[in-house]
Design a protein around this motif. Structure first.
Motif, PDB file in Angstrom:
ATOM      1  N   ALA A 246       1.048  -1.273  -0.104  1.00  0.00           N
ATOM      2  CA  ALA A 246       0.118  -0.114   0.041  1.00  0.00           C
ATOM      3  C   ALA A 246       1.069   1.421   0.012  1.00  0.00           C
ATOM      4  O   ALA A 246       0.623   2.327  -0.765  1.00  0.00           O
ATOM      5  N   ILE A 247       1.809   1.299   0.856  1.00  0.00           N
ATOM      6  CA  ILE A 247       2.839   2.433   0.918  1.00  0.00           C
ATOM      7  C   ILE A 247       3.437   2.812  -0.448  1.00  0.00           C
ATOM      8  O   ILE A 247       3.403   3.616  -1.140  1.00  0.00           O
ATOM      9  N   ASP A 248       3.967   1.441  -1.156  1.00  0.00           N
ATOM     10  CA  ASP A 248       4.561   1.759  -2.515  1.00  0.00           C
ATOM     11  C   ASP A 248       3.392   2.324  -3.433  1.00  0.00           C
ATOM     12  O   ASP A 248       3.944   3.264  -4.108  1.00  0.00           O
ATOM     13  N   ALA A 249       2.068   1.927  -3.312  1.00  0.00           N
ATOM     14  CA  ALA A 249       1.183   2.354  -4.140  1.00  0.00           C
ATOM     15  C   ALA A 249       0.796   4.035  -3.997  1.00  0.00           C
ATOM     16  O   ALA A 249       0.799   4.752  -4.700  1.00  0.00           O
ATOM     17  N   ILE A 250       0.949   4.195  -2.810  1.00  0.00           N
ATOM     18  CA  ILE A 250       0.667   5.631  -2.277  1.00  0.00           C
ATOM     19  C   ILE A 250       1.717   6.620  -2.718  1.00  0.00           C
ATOM     20  O   ILE A 250       1.423   7.610  -3.448  1.00  0.00           O
TER      21      ILE A 250
END
Ligand code: GYE
Length: 335
Positions: A246-250
């Motif tokens: 999720a952090i990568d996507a954000i």
């Protein structure tokens, strides 16, 4: 160990030795083969059906089981990775029964669908110890003991933290990335958040979808959510690997995580997870302890000694937030 079991384990060990020698193409060394068989004679044979290798938590759990149930400790471990499929676990358990292992240890994928195969183990007189997630069976005598985490309590800790953190916010937009649907870890953590959403009028669930406890799926879910929603305050991930994704996507979407951006909440407190807490990327990580090897060993030792064991045993757990975590706290932890 019963006589019949001894004979069986000796037979299995010799078959496995032959298999290994044949596969490895090593020169025939009957000397070491014989030594292995002799050595395994007194070993307690444990068949362990593991969920898979979906997360850092799972890797730490597998490692704990393997290092505990070693020959030096008096065990022969037959390890099976089910690749997150219940059908593979059922096959593995049937193989363990056929091999007449002394104990079956099961880390179940989901809670339901175990009655038949556990009845088969019971009929064969093999005690079953459930570890990590729980099983729902019609008859509790189908397993001997369970040890693991209180997933609902973990979820409640995260919800309480959110209530304190966002008490003044008019509207809190939450993305919920769930674990493997039907697993106790998912059920407990999801129930806690659902109840939090019901209780707090300002909490708004923007999306609720499974990330299967993997980094890849966590990232995929978050990417698709970000395409439709620009206003997100919190991402509640049901494990660290989903949080990494999720952090990568954000970040790939040009947004930030942490204090001045989207608040990421996670579970597991793996080393990589806690490093992200220290870096301020994960704001809260609720502990889920994977070191179950010694706990299962303790149960087996008691059973071997003819002692009573607790049917249900919960592990004590804590939580870490980015405001109070220190490097020392991470360094002194075992996983
Ligand atoms: O949180 C997750 C893993 O069942 C507690 O499974 C376990 C969960 C854990 O894949 O990382």
């Amino acid at each position: 160990m019963k006589m019949k079991q001894r004979l069986w384990s000796a037979l299995i060990a010799s078959v496995m030795c032959l298999g290994l020698t044949a596969c490895g193409g090593a020169p025939a060394d009957t000397g070491s083969g014989t030594a292995d068989v002799g050595g395994s004679d007194d070993l307690i044979v444990v068949g362990f059906s593991q969920v898979g290798a979906e997360s850092d938590w799972r890797t730490a759990n597998t490692e704990s089981m393997k290092s505990t149930f070693s020959e030096e400790n008096g065990y022969k471990l037959i390890f099976d990775d089910a690749q997150q499929k219940q059908e593979n676990q059922i096959t593995a358990i049937r193989n363990f029964i056929q091999q007449d292992v002394d104990y079956i240890v099961l880390a179940p994928t989901g809670e339901t669908g175990w009655d038949t195969v556990l009845q088969e183990a019971k009929n064969a007189g093999i005690p079953v110890i459930i570890v990590d997630r729980q099983v729902q069976v019609s008859d509790d005598s189908l397993y001997t003991a369970w040890v693991g985490s209180d997933f609902r309590a973990e979820g409640d800790k995260a919800v309480k933290w959110m209530e304190e953190q966002f008490a003044d916010k008019d509207q809190l937009n939450i993305v919920h990335i769930q674990g493997t649907i039907g697993s106790s870890a998912q059920i407990g953590r999801t129930d806690a958040l659902n109840e939090g959403v019901e209780k707090n009028a300002n909490w708004n669930l923007v999306a609720q979808q499974s990330g299967e406890f993997t980094q890849a799926k966590g990232q995929e879910v978050m990417e698709s959510v970000l395409k439709q929603n620009s206003d997100i305050d919190v991402v509640y991930c049901e494990n660290d690997n989903e949080a990494f994704g999720a952090i990568d996507a954000i970040e790939a979407a040009g947004k930030t995580v942490g204090k001045d951006g989207i608040t990421v909440i996670s579970f597991d407190t793996t080393r990589a997870g806690l490093n992200d807490v220290l870096a301020g990327k994960i704001s809260l990580d609720v502990e889920c302890n994977p070191l179950h090897g010694p706990r299962v060993q303790e149960i087996i030792e008691k059973l071997e000694a003819g002692e009573e064991v607790e049917k249900t045993a919960y592990v004590d757990e804590t939580q870490f937030d980015s405001e109070t975590i220190t490097q020392e706290m991470i360094d002194e932890r075992a996983y």
